[in-house]
Structures are given as C-alpha cells and as structure tokens.
Scaffold this active site. Structure first.
Site, PDB file in Angstrom:
ATOM      1  N   ARG A   1       5.643  -8.279  -1.964  1.00  0.00           N
ATOM      2  CA  ARG A   1       4.417  -8.107  -0.983  1.00  0.00           C
ATOM      3  C   ARG A   1       4.228  -6.743  -0.682  1.00  0.00           C
ATOM      4  O   ARG A   1       3.163  -6.377  -0.011  1.00  0.00           O
ATOM      5  CB  ARG A   1       4.595  -8.657   0.384  1.00  0.00           C
ATOM      6  CG  ARG A   1       5.689  -8.146   1.366  1.00  0.00           C
ATOM      7  CD  ARG A   1       6.188  -9.279   2.330  1.00  0.00           C
ATOM      8  NE  ARG A   1       7.179  -8.708   3.117  1.00  0.00           N
ATOM      9  CZ  ARG A   1       7.083  -8.058   4.380  1.00  0.00           C
ATOM     10  NH1 ARG A   1       5.825  -8.296   4.886  1.00  0.00           N
ATOM     11  NH2 ARG A   1       7.794  -7.749   5.141  1.00  0.00           N
ATOM     12  N   HIS A   2       4.736  -5.978  -1.451  1.00  0.00           N
ATOM     13  CA  HIS A   2       4.517  -4.170  -1.291  1.00  0.00           C
ATOM     14  C   HIS A   2       3.999  -3.650  -2.406  1.00  0.00           C
ATOM     15  O   HIS A   2       4.511  -3.924  -3.823  1.00  0.00           O
ATOM     16  CB  HIS A   2       5.862  -3.375  -0.988  1.00  0.00           C
ATOM     17  CG  HIS A   2       6.675  -3.848   0.467  1.00  0.00           C
ATOM     18  ND1 HIS A   2       7.311  -4.711   0.707  1.00  0.00           N
ATOM     19  CD2 HIS A   2       6.081  -3.050   1.528  1.00  0.00           C
ATOM     20  CE1 HIS A   2       7.480  -4.748   2.222  1.00  0.00           C
ATOM     21  NE2 HIS A   2       6.674  -3.780   2.569  1.00  0.00           N
TER      22      HIS A   2
ATOM     23  N   ARG B   1       1.426   4.255  -0.194  1.00  0.00           N
ATOM     24  CA  ARG B   1       2.825   4.198   0.472  1.00  0.00           C
ATOM     25  C   ARG B   1       3.953   4.683  -0.678  1.00  0.00           C
ATOM     26  O   ARG B   1       4.270   3.821  -1.458  1.00  0.00           O
ATOM     27  CB  ARG B   1       3.256   2.757   0.937  1.00  0.00           C
ATOM     28  CG  ARG B   1       2.165   2.476   2.130  1.00  0.00           C
ATOM     29  CD  ARG B   1       2.723   3.285   3.406  1.00  0.00           C
ATOM     30  NE  ARG B   1       1.365   2.936   4.285  1.00  0.00           N
ATOM     31  CZ  ARG B   1       1.410   1.969   5.397  1.00  0.00           C
ATOM     32  NH1 ARG B   1       2.285   1.015   5.381  1.00  0.00           N
ATOM     33  NH2 ARG B   1       0.329   1.726   6.185  1.00  0.00           N
TER      34      ARG B   1
ATOM     35  N   SER C   1      -1.408  -4.745  11.514  1.00  0.00           N
ATOM     36  CA  SER C   1      -0.713  -4.043  12.602  1.00  0.00           C
ATOM     37  C   SER C   1      -1.501  -3.407  13.577  1.00  0.00           C
ATOM     38  O   SER C   1      -2.409  -2.921  12.824  1.00  0.00           O
ATOM     39  CB  SER C   1       0.464  -3.163  12.138  1.00  0.00           C
ATOM     40  OG  SER C   1       1.684  -3.532  12.335  1.00  0.00           O
TER      41      SER C   1
ATOM     42  N   ARG D   1      -2.916  -8.488   0.686  1.00  0.00           N
ATOM     43  CA  ARG D   1      -1.924  -9.595   1.294  1.00  0.00           C
ATOM     44  C   ARG D   1      -2.749 -10.697   1.744  1.00  0.00           C
ATOM     45  O   ARG D   1      -2.446 -11.929   1.807  1.00  0.00           O
ATOM     46  CB  ARG D   1      -1.237  -8.976   2.516  1.00  0.00           C
ATOM     47  CG  ARG D   1      -0.017  -8.284   1.880  1.00  0.00           C
ATOM     48  CD  ARG D   1       1.173  -7.874   3.004  1.00  0.00           C
ATOM     49  NE  ARG D   1       2.045  -6.954   2.861  1.00  0.00           N
ATOM     50  CZ  ARG D   1       2.853  -6.534   3.545  1.00  0.00           C
ATOM     51  NH1 ARG D   1       2.746  -6.913   4.897  1.00  0.00           N
ATOM     52  NH2 ARG D   1       3.649  -5.471   3.071  1.00  0.00           N
TER      53      ARG D   1
ATOM     54  N   GLU E   1       6.913   4.054  -0.882  1.00  0.00           N
ATOM     55  CA  GLU E   1       8.078   3.120  -0.563  1.00  0.00           C
ATOM     56  C   GLU E   1       8.731   2.698  -1.676  1.00  0.00           C
ATOM     57  O   GLU E   1       8.034   2.039  -2.455  1.00  0.00           O
ATOM     58  CB  GLU E   1       7.812   2.120   0.432  1.00  0.00           C
ATOM     59  CG  GLU E   1       7.820   2.096   1.897  1.00  0.00           C
ATOM     60  CD  GLU E   1       7.284   0.895   2.432  1.00  0.00           C
ATOM     61  OE1 GLU E   1       8.068   0.338   3.156  1.00  0.00           O
ATOM     62  OE2 GLU E   1       6.168   0.969   2.520  1.00  0.00           O
TER      63      GLU E   1
ATOM     64  N   GLU F   1       3.148 -10.700   7.760  1.00  0.00           N
ATOM     65  CA  GLU F   1       2.348  -9.870   8.383  1.00  0.00           C
ATOM     66  C   GLU F   1       1.120  -9.312   7.649  1.00  0.00           C
ATOM     67  O   GLU F   1       1.303  -8.903   6.362  1.00  0.00           O
ATOM     68  CB  GLU F   1       3.207  -8.525   8.804  1.00  0.00           C
ATOM     69  CG  GLU F   1       2.469  -7.558   9.466  1.00  0.00           C
ATOM     70  CD  GLU F   1       3.066  -6.224   9.329  1.00  0.00           C
ATOM     71  OE1 GLU F   1       4.392  -6.174   9.494  1.00  0.00           O
ATOM     72  OE2 GLU F   1       2.235  -5.128   9.322  1.00  0.00           O
TER      73      GLU F   1
HETATM   74  P1  ATP Z   1       5.696  -3.931   6.225  1.00  0.00           P
HETATM   75  O1  ATP Z   1       6.552  -4.108   7.566  1.00  0.00           O
HETATM   76  O2  ATP Z   1       5.168  -5.381   5.704  1.00  0.00           O
HETATM   77  O3  ATP Z   1       6.117  -3.357   5.027  1.00  0.00           O
HETATM   78  P2  ATP Z   1       3.978  -2.136   7.491  1.00  0.00           P
HETATM   79  O4  ATP Z   1       4.519  -2.377   8.968  1.00  0.00           O
HETATM   80  O5  ATP Z   1       4.519  -0.770   6.912  1.00  0.00           O
HETATM   81  O6  ATP Z   1       4.237  -3.354   6.601  1.00  0.00           O
HETATM   82  P3  ATP Z   1       1.475  -1.222   8.373  1.00  0.00           P
HETATM   83  O7  ATP Z   1       1.906   0.151   8.326  1.00  0.00           O
HETATM   84  O8  ATP Z   1       1.380  -1.669   9.872  1.00  0.00           O
HETATM   85  O9  ATP Z   1       2.391  -2.096   7.520  1.00  0.00           O
HETATM   86  O10 ATP Z   1       0.162  -1.529   7.650  1.00  0.00           O
HETATM   87  C1  ATP Z   1      -0.548  -2.388   8.044  1.00  0.00           C
HETATM   88  C2  ATP Z   1      -0.952  -3.493   6.882  1.00  0.00           C
HETATM   89  O11 ATP Z   1      -1.327  -2.952   5.519  1.00  0.00           O
HETATM   90  C3  ATP Z   1       0.090  -4.594   6.932  1.00  0.00           C
HETATM   91  O12 ATP Z   1       0.123  -5.630   7.922  1.00  0.00           O
HETATM   92  C4  ATP Z   1      -0.105  -4.994   5.489  1.00  0.00           C
HETATM   93  O13 ATP Z   1      -1.288  -5.897   5.454  1.00  0.00           O
HETATM   94  C5  ATP Z   1      -0.626  -3.749   4.807  1.00  0.00           C
HETATM   95  N1  ATP Z   1       0.338  -3.143   4.041  1.00  0.00           N
HETATM   96  C6  ATP Z   1       1.552  -2.111   4.546  1.00  0.00           C
HETATM   97  N2  ATP Z   1       2.137  -1.803   3.596  1.00  0.00           N
HETATM   98  C7  ATP Z   1       1.831  -2.497   2.577  1.00  0.00           C
HETATM   99  C8  ATP Z   1       2.334  -2.414   1.240  1.00  0.00           C
HETATM  100  N3  ATP Z   1       3.323  -1.537   0.766  1.00  0.00           N
HETATM  101  N4  ATP Z   1       1.688  -2.996   0.360  1.00  0.00           N
HETATM  102  C9  ATP Z   1       0.670  -3.776   0.541  1.00  0.00           C
HETATM  103  N5  ATP Z   1      -0.020  -3.821   1.821  1.00  0.00           N
HETATM  104  C10 ATP Z   1       0.647  -3.200   2.678  1.00  0.00           C
END
Ligand code: ATP
Length: 533
Positions: A313-314, A305, A459, A507, A307, A456
């Site tokens: 948590r990211h 990602r 998803s 996570r 981001e 979370e």
């Molecule tokens: P968030 O809203 O917490 O940034 P997201 O909606 O982008 O998450 P999804 O794309 O649905 O998350 O990804 C599914 C799962 O992957 C999330 O529930 C989380 O456990 C994990 N996840 C997502 N983004 C990250 C990240 N940048 N770092 C670590 N784990 C992540």
C-alpha cells in the site's frame, strides 16, 4: 536490372551462378515490392496469381497523415453492437486480439477497451470475400489495430468468450491501421485471466513485474481498462461533489524549500546552485490558501514520499486528494463534510460505474463495498476498547499498528455492517505538530483517520491557526522554526479556524474494489525498486 558499379563476386562469370544471381535479384525485387506495399501503398497485395475478387478490400492502410480521406466514415463502438443491428453494415476500429484461419474461414476476436466481439471472415464470392482476404486476416499479428467493414449477424448461441455475446461480425473488408510489429512480451489474454488458486491456471499467470515492465500491454486488459476508468471517476466525483459544496480547486507547488512535515522521508532535488525538496503533501499550502480567504479548498496532485516501504500500500509517488475548510465553531463541521463526501463518492461509483466494477469482478474477486449514510463515526478509545475485547493488548496513547487497523476494520464490519468508518480523537502524541490538541483532554487531539476495509485512506485534523501556539508546538516537536517561518507568518495576519485531510487516490480505488496491491491502481507505479516505465 544490372547495376554495374556493384562490387564483383567470385562467383560471377560462371553461367550457373549467373542464373542464381538472377534468381536472387528476382527474389529481392519481390521482397522490395512487398516492403513498399507494407510501407503503405494502400494497394492490396494479391497473395497468389489466382484471381482475387477482394482486391481493394483488404491490405495495409496507407499511413494516416490526416489527408482528409474517409473523414466522413462512421465507426461503431464494439460495446454498442447488439441484435437490433442484425443485418446492418458497420465500420469498426479495434485491436485484433486473436485470429485463427482454418481453410476458408478465419475466426478472430476484436477488442476495444473492455469490450470484445467475434469476427468471422469466410470465403464468399457473393460477398466478395476471397481466399486471399481470409488468409490476410489470419496473418495479421495479434494486437494490431484494424479497420473492419462487416455485417452484424445474430448468433445462434451466445459467444461465451466475448463480452458481446448475441451478435458477431461477418467481415467483408479488413485493413491494418497499425500493425503490432514486435514480439509480444505477454499475451493480453493471459494477463486478463481470472485470479484463481487452480495450480494449472497459475502456470500461465503473468507475474506482477512482467506486467509492470510491459505496462502498455498489461493496461489493455478489460479489468485494467475498467480500474482506471473507476479511478478517473473517483477524481471526477471528488471534484464535482466538493465544487457543488462551494470548494475551490487550487494548485500547490511540488518543488518546495523546506520539508512539510519535518526532514524525514523527503526527496532532495538539485535546484540550480542549491537544492530543494519534492512536496510530501500540499498541507501547508492549502492552509495558507485558507489564511488567504479561500474558505474551502481542495487539490488533486502528486505527493512524494522517500520512504523505503516495500508494502502492498505504499508508493514513493502517489496522487493526493487533499481538502481544507474553514469552520465556525467545531471541527466536526469539517469532519461531517468529509464523511459525506466519501459517502457521495461511494454512491456515485456504485451507481455510475456498475459496468466497470463488474468488469473488474470478472478478473478479481471483488466484494461489494458496504457503506452507511451518514457514515459511522467512532472515537479512538472506542476502537481501542473493541480491540481489547478481541484480545489485543494496546496502550491508550499508542498509534494503531497495521494489523490492529485491519482487525478493527473486520470488527467494525461485523458489528456495524460498513467497510468505511471514521476514527476521531487520536492521541496527540502520534500526530504532527500542527494538530490542535483536545481542550478537554491534553493527551487527545482534534484529529481523525478514515478507513476503507480496515486500511487508512485519510488522515486529518483541526490545525492550529494561532501563530504563538503553533510555534510552541513546532518547538515541542523539535522543528527548526526558521524553516517554516513563511507558514507560521501566514497565521499572524489572522486566519479562520480550519480543518482538513489528505487522501491517497490509489488506496481509495484499491480498497473500494478490494484489490490486494496499490500497484494495480497506479497506472505507472513508483516504488523504492521501480522508476520505469
Ligand atoms: P501510512 O501510515 O499508511 O503510511 P501516513 O500516515 O504516512 O500513511 P499521511 O501522511 O497521513 O499517511 O497521508 C494521507 C493519506 O495519503 C493516507 O491516508 C494514504 O491514503 C495516503 N498515503 C500516504 N502515504 C502513502 C504512500 N506511501 N503511498 C500511497 N498512499 C499514501
């Protein structure tokens, strides 16, 4: 020895300096001998001219190059040392965590993974432990790997500082297998200190960047040894539980030609003459595996990602535990399977990793993780209602903010006594284009998130398996159809209804243990500011 073609120095010719040169040559020879011995002659170096009755029982072990020497030697694990072995002789290979020589004794702590034991080496003619052996032990650098031959001895009082408390080792042979040569950038003992608010203790706390910069040392703490064993447990349980339910493990490409979920947050990499992307999720590929009749699939792999999220948590690279499953009539067939998988993972961790969880608890404040069987399932409007009752203003179609999610987690825990729950039926507007709308409410969708301690961790949704409907929804989201043609095409050949989800491994471990930062559960974390080590 006179080396004639050496360049002459001004001092030469003068008798006094000849003497000095001789002295220097002698010193160099001594140094050379010491170096040879250090390089692994296998001979122990007597520390003084005094008779050494421990000769051949200590020193630097010859560099292990797999010659077959000592192959049949049996080693005992530190964690297995116990009072029943009192009086027995054992070989132990471990790290020398600390050592302190004082007169005729040297006290040391040996560490192996999360276990520690006290080592005592004391002069004894009877046991052939010389002064020189004791001194040698005291001089071994911290964190060196040593082979110890010792007698297991019951202790009079429990050794509070070690995990093995009722016995210690009385060493009679001490060999350095691999010396820690560099200056230690942090002390493992300091990195392992319990988290506390005590200002005095805070002075010696090792900060997170120092830990991560020197991760190999930091990972040696008992708590870290346990965290990553628990993490391995999460993956193993995920695989075992799903395999026993008829799932097939698949591997999906990480180099892809189109961003999985629109263009944002994607890393571009150069790819020969063109460019490609790093996969943001295995989403489209696991769905294609369903279209290819694999019925129930899961995958464990890297997710990227791009981001710029600098939060607790990211990460920019994390491990995704993803699954996808065909169902007959209702996506709750899948939701129940995923929910049960979590319950089984939590039970597996609780029952099979109790020792590791306790070890983490010695350094960090760990509250036991509460879960229900079957897990609690709420609908999004119920969650909104609970938040409103708690005084939060939130719209029916808004996504939940992070603070709202956390608050809801606390409210759910207080009301239902669980740290894990499922929130079903998210507003359609906040979900990706491939999410199946709710047939009974156009503003809702057949989608869900799952939470641990209010954050979370999954998803998921029922996915649209009808190509025309999928095209319509992609267009609605402004997605360039030509870029996802292969994905949409895979549904033109017939595809069972299906649903699934994506979980972040780091996570899950962080939240199961109640840790405060995802960097604690990623062995070599990647975030916007860190790509090394
Ligand atoms: P968030 O809203 O917490 O940034 P997201 O909606 O982008 O998450 P999804 O794309 O649905 O998350 O990804 C599914 C799962 O992957 C999330 O529930 C989380 O456990 C994990 N996840 C997502 N983004 C990250 C990240 N940048 N770092 C670590 N784990 C992540």
């Amino acid at each position: 020895m006179v080396v004639s073609d050496e360049p002459k120095t001004v001092a030469e010719g003068d008798a006094a300096s000849k003497k000095a040169a001789k002295k220097a040559a002698k010193a160099a020879e001594k140094q050379q001998k010491k170096a040879e011995y250090k390089a692994g002659s296998g001979q122990s170096q007597p520390e003084s001219q005094e008779a050494d009755f421990s000769e051949g029982r200590y020193g630097v072990l010859k560099l292990i190059q797999s010659t077959g020497e000592h192959r049949d030697r049996v080693y005992t694990d530190v964690k297995d040392l116990n009072v029943k072995m009192d009086g027995k002789s054992v070989w132990v290979r471990a790290r020398l965590q600390t050592s302190r020589a004082k007169g005729k004794q040297c006290f040391a702590v040996l560490r192996q993974n999360s276990s520690t034991v006290q080592l005592l080496v004391s002069v004894s003619e009877e046991r052939k432990v010389s002064k020189q052996l004791v001194k040698f032990t005291g001089n071994i650098t911290k964190e060196s790997i040593v082979d110890i031959f010792a007698t297991v001895a019951k202790t009079a009082a429990p050794v509070e500082a070690c995990s093995v408390r009722d016995v210690e080792l009385a060493g009679v042979e001490v060999w350095t297998v691999s010396a820690a040569r560099a200056q230690l950038p942090l002390q493992v003992e300091d990195a392992a200190r319990p988290e506390t608010d005590d200002p005095e203790a805070l002075k010696i706390r090792v900060n997170q960047d120092t830990r991560l910069d020197n991760r190999v040392l930091d990972l040696r703490t008992p708590a870290n040894q346990a965290v990553f064993r628990i993490e391995a447990g999460v993956c193993r349980l995920f695989r075992d539980i799903l395999t026993s339910r008829g799932f097939v493990e698949i591997h999906t490409p990480k180099i892809i030609s189109a961003a999985s979920e629109g263009g944002a947050n994607v890393f571009t990499v150069s790819y020969f003459k063109g460019s490609a992307y790093l996969a943001q999720s295995p989403q489209l590929y696991k769905q294609m595996a369903i279209a290819a009749d694999f019925d129930k699939v899961y995958t464990v792999g890297a997710v990227f990602r791009a981001e710029d999220s600098n939060t607790h948590r990211h990460l920019t690279e994390f491990v995704g535990l993803d699954l996808e499953m065909a169902f007959k009539h209702h996506y709750h067939e899948v939701l129940d399977t995923i929910g049960q998988t979590f319950t089984d993972i939590f039970r597996g961790l609780r029952d099979q990793y109790a020792a590791e969880i306790a070890t983490v608890g010695q350094q960090f404040k760990v509250e036991p993780f509460k879960f229900l069987d079957p897990p609690l399932r709420l609908e999004f409007p119920q969650g909104i209602q609970m938040l409103r009752e708690a005084g939060v203003t939130v719209g029916d179609e808004d996504d939940l903010s992070t603070p709202d999610e956390k608050l809801l987690g606390r409210l759910v825990r207080a009301k239902y006594h669980t740290d894990f729950y499922i929130l079903d039926k998210y507003p359609l507007a906040v979900r990706p284009f491939y999410t199946m709308p709710d047939p009974t409410n156009p503003k809702s969708s057949n989608s869900y998130d799952m939470f641990m301690r209010g954050e979370e961790i999954l998803s998921g949704a029922q996915r649209i398996h009808d190509p025309e409907f999928l095209t319509e929804r992609a267009k609605h989201h402004g997605i360039d159809i030509s870029k996802i043609a292969a994905y949409i095409e895979s549904f033109r050949l017939g595809c069972p209804p299906h649903a699934g989800g994506g979980i972040g491994m780091e996570r899950v471990v962080m939240l199961y243990l109640g840790l405060d930062n995802i960097r604690k559960t990623s062995m070599f974390p990647r975030d916007p500011k860190r790509v090394t080590p």
